[in-house]
Design a protein around this motif. Structure first.
Motif, mmCIF file in Angstrom:
data_model
loop_
_atom_site.group_PDB
_atom_site.id
_atom_site.type_symbol
_atom_site.label_atom_id
_atom_site.label_comp_id
_atom_site.label_asym_id
_atom_site.label_seq_id
_atom_site.Cartn_x
_atom_site.Cartn_y
_atom_site.Cartn_z
ATOM 1 N N TRP A 50 7.591 -67.691 8.496
ATOM 2 C CA TRP A 50 7.863 -66.442 9.192
ATOM 3 C C TRP A 50 6.612 -65.893 9.880
ATOM 4 O O TRP A 50 6.603 -64.752 10.347
ATOM 5 N N ARG A 51 5.569 -66.696 9.976
ATOM 6 C CA ARG A 51 4.308 -66.213 10.565
ATOM 7 C C ARG A 51 4.495 -65.756 12.009
ATOM 8 O O ARG A 51 3.950 -64.733 12.425
ATOM 9 N N SER A 52 5.251 -66.505 12.795
ATOM 10 C CA SER A 52 5.431 -66.134 14.204
ATOM 11 C C SER A 52 6.210 -64.830 14.343
ATOM 12 O O SER A 52 5.909 -63.999 15.207
ATOM 13 N N ARG A 53 7.201 -64.612 13.464
ATOM 14 C CA ARG A 53 7.975 -63.368 13.536
ATOM 15 C C ARG A 53 7.092 -62.182 13.164
ATOM 16 O O ARG A 53 7.183 -61.105 13.778
ATOM 17 N N ARG A 54 6.249 -62.362 12.158
ATOM 18 C CA ARG A 54 5.327 -61.272 11.798
ATOM 19 C C ARG A 54 4.342 -61.001 12.929
ATOM 20 O O ARG A 54 3.962 -59.850 13.174
ATOM 21 N N MET A 55 3.937 -62.069 13.611
ATOM 22 C CA MET A 55 2.968 -61.901 14.694
ATOM 23 C C MET A 55 3.556 -61.074 15.832
ATOM 24 O O MET A 55 2.860 -60.282 16.466
ATOM 25 N N ARG A 56 4.828 -61.255 16.100
ATOM 26 C CA ARG A 56 5.469 -60.436 17.144
ATOM 27 C C ARG A 56 5.499 -58.963 16.732
ATOM 28 O O ARG A 56 5.405 -58.066 17.581
ATOM 29 N N LEU A 57 5.635 -58.711 15.440
ATOM 30 C CA LEU A 57 5.715 -57.328 14.968
ATOM 31 C C LEU A 57 4.376 -56.602 15.049
ATOM 32 O O LEU A 57 4.343 -55.406 15.346
ATOM 33 N N VAL A 58 3.269 -57.301 14.776
ATOM 34 C CA VAL A 58 1.968 -56.604 14.741
ATOM 35 C C VAL A 58 1.501 -56.236 16.145
ATOM 36 O O VAL A 58 0.859 -55.198 16.335
ATOM 37 N N ASP A 59 1.788 -57.100 17.152
ATOM 38 C CA ASP A 59 1.492 -56.771 18.547
ATOM 39 C C ASP A 59 0.082 -56.195 18.695
ATOM 40 O O ASP A 59 -0.101 -55.040 19.078
ATOM 41 N N THR A 60 -0.931 -57.012 18.380
ATOM 42 C CA THR A 60 -2.306 -56.529 18.379
ATOM 43 C C THR A 60 -3.155 -57.190 19.461
ATOM 44 O O THR A 60 -3.032 -58.407 19.696
ATOM 45 N N PRO A 61 -4.028 -56.425 20.133
ATOM 46 C CA PRO A 61 -4.914 -57.006 21.152
ATOM 47 C C PRO A 61 -5.966 -57.939 20.551
ATOM 48 O O PRO A 61 -6.582 -58.722 21.286
ATOM 49 N N VAL A 62 -6.170 -57.861 19.249
ATOM 50 C CA VAL A 62 -7.121 -58.774 18.605
ATOM 51 C C VAL A 62 -6.659 -60.211 18.795
ATOM 52 O O VAL A 62 -7.467 -61.123 19.016
ATOM 53 N N LEU A 63 -5.352 -60.435 18.743
ATOM 54 C CA LEU A 63 -4.775 -61.756 18.988
ATOM 55 C C LEU A 63 -3.363 -61.564 19.530
ATOM 56 O O LEU A 63 -2.390 -61.529 18.763
ATOM 57 N N PRO A 64 -3.217 -61.434 20.838
ATOM 58 C CA PRO A 64 -1.886 -61.263 21.433
ATOM 59 C C PRO A 64 -0.970 -62.436 21.077
ATOM 60 O O PRO A 64 -1.445 -63.559 20.847
ATOM 61 N N TYR A 65 0.328 -62.174 21.063
ATOM 62 C CA TYR A 65 1.259 -63.193 20.609
ATOM 63 C C TYR A 65 1.150 -64.489 21.416
ATOM 64 O O TYR A 65 1.157 -65.582 20.838
ATOM 65 N N GLU A 66 1.067 -64.389 22.725
ATOM 66 C CA GLU A 66 1.014 -65.610 23.541
ATOM 67 C C GLU A 66 -0.217 -66.437 23.215
ATOM 68 O O GLU A 66 -0.148 -67.678 23.198
ATOM 69 N N ARG A 67 -1.331 -65.776 22.949
ATOM 70 C CA ARG A 67 -2.547 -66.499 22.570
ATOM 71 C C ARG A 67 -2.383 -67.131 21.196
ATOM 72 O O ARG A 67 -2.772 -68.279 20.975
ATOM 73 N N TYR A 68 -1.781 -66.387 20.281
ATOM 74 C CA TYR A 68 -1.504 -66.930 18.953
ATOM 75 C C TYR A 68 -0.634 -68.174 19.062
ATOM 76 O O TYR A 68 -0.926 -69.216 18.462
ATOM 77 N N TRP A 69 0.447 -68.082 19.838
ATOM 78 C CA TRP A 69 1.395 -69.186 19.925
ATOM 79 C C TRP A 69 0.771 -70.402 20.621
ATOM 80 O O TRP A 69 1.089 -71.553 20.295
ATOM 81 N N GLU A 70 -0.107 -70.161 21.552
ATOM 82 C CA GLU A 70 -0.813 -71.247 22.233
ATOM 83 C C GLU A 70 -1.634 -72.066 21.235
ATOM 84 O O GLU A 70 -1.634 -73.295 21.276
ATOM 85 N N LEU A 71 -2.318 -71.362 20.327
ATOM 86 C CA LEU A 71 -3.129 -72.056 19.323
ATOM 87 C C LEU A 71 -2.264 -72.629 18.210
ATOM 88 O O LEU A 71 -2.531 -73.713 17.696
ATOM 89 N N GLU A 72 -1.233 -71.896 17.820
ATOM 90 C CA GLU A 72 -0.340 -72.361 16.758
ATOM 91 C C GLU A 72 0.305 -73.690 17.139
ATOM 92 O O GLU A 72 0.447 -74.600 16.304
ATOM 93 N N THR A 73 0.720 -73.820 18.375
ATOM 94 C CA THR A 73 1.391 -75.032 18.850
ATOM 95 C C THR A 73 0.404 -76.045 19.422
ATOM 96 O O THR A 73 0.831 -77.088 19.945
ATOM 97 N N MET A 74 -0.891 -75.757 19.340
ATOM 98 C CA MET A 74 -1.957 -76.664 19.797
ATOM 99 C C MET A 74 -1.745 -77.086 21.247
ATOM 100 O O MET A 74 -1.970 -78.237 21.629
ATOM 101 N N ARG A 75 -1.330 -76.122 22.066
ATOM 102 C CA ARG A 75 -0.989 -76.418 23.452
ATOM 103 C C ARG A 75 -2.190 -76.926 24.254
ATOM 104 O O ARG A 75 -2.040 -77.724 25.182
ATOM 105 N N THR A 76 -3.392 -76.447 23.902
ATOM 106 C CA THR A 76 -4.588 -76.829 24.663
ATOM 107 C C THR A 76 -5.346 -77.984 24.012
ATOM 108 O O THR A 76 -6.436 -78.336 24.448
#
Length: 234
Positions: free
Chosen positions: A182-208
């Protein structure tokens, strides 16, 4: 009752988590129990099915819950050798689930317990535990890179990232480090500039991630983890 179903995140195969809290220890014919760093030091549990859905039932005594709450007091957290360091998996799970549990009675006990938990060092304890693990894994990743072991560094960096994200979420009141699904769902809830969701998901999915240059991704993740550690308030 607690878990993903109570929180509104469940699905057709989700189980229901039930915590029974009573003055006396539960006596069960199933005789299954887990260890907890409390008195008594066992946590009886049962698994049963109700209308095709699995129920995971844990039996706590009120004394055990009191001991868990005492471990996350401000006084214990301020102590370098405080009892919060002995929190077991099941104790952490209990604390994390209390914030969104649903009572089976009038809710008076749960309400009072939540108030005590909110006034405790619970948040600070969970943040500290997560960031301590994150820092350790960052050191592992950096050392492995230096030794030329890039594959191991990738694994350590992923571990560091998950701990850092869990610590960030806990600092903002979203507890659930024991449930990475449920980490991704919690990440959408916190909505923090420290780690925006799109940046989190980019690293979570190892897109780069580039298999030909894994060290680039590892250093990128290390930098993000270090930023989170600096930005998060314990």
């Amino acid at each position: 009752m607690s878990g993903s179903l109570v929180r509104g995140w469940g699905n057709a195969t989700s189980d229901l988590d039930v915590h029974v809290v009573a003055p006396e220890a539960w006596q069960s014919s199933i005789d299954e129990a887990e260890h907890v760093a409390l008195e008594p030091n066992t946590l009886p549990f049962e698994e049963t099915f109700v209308e095709g859905r699995r129920w995971d039932v844990e039996y706590w005594t009120t004394g055990q819950v009191e001991q868990v709450l005492a471990k996350v007091s401000e006084a214990e957290f301020a102590d370098d050798k405080g009892a919060w360091r002995t929190l077991s998996h099941h104790e952490i799970a209990l604390l994390e689930r209390l914030s969104f549990a649903a009572p089976a009675d009038d809710g008076a006990w749960l309400g009072a317990t939540r108030e005590r938990l909110a006034a405790s060092a619970h948040r600070s304890v969970l943040v500290s535990l997560c960031l301590r693990h994150a820092d350790g894994s960052v050191e592992d990743a950096a050392g492995q890179l230096q030794a030329g072991d890039a594959d191991s560094a990738v694994l350590s960096a992923r571990r560091a990232f998950h701990f850092a994200v869990d610590g960030l979420q806990a600092s903002l009141g979203q507890f659930g480090s024991l449930w990475p699904k449920w980490r991704s769902r919690r990440m959408r809830l916190v909505d923090t500039p420290v780690l925006p969701y799109e940046r989190y998901w980019e690293l979570e999915t190892m897109r780069t991630f580039d298999p030909e240059a894994p060290e680039v991704w590892v250093r990128e993740v290390i930098a993000v983890c270090q930023r989170i550690s600096m930005e998060v308030s314990v």
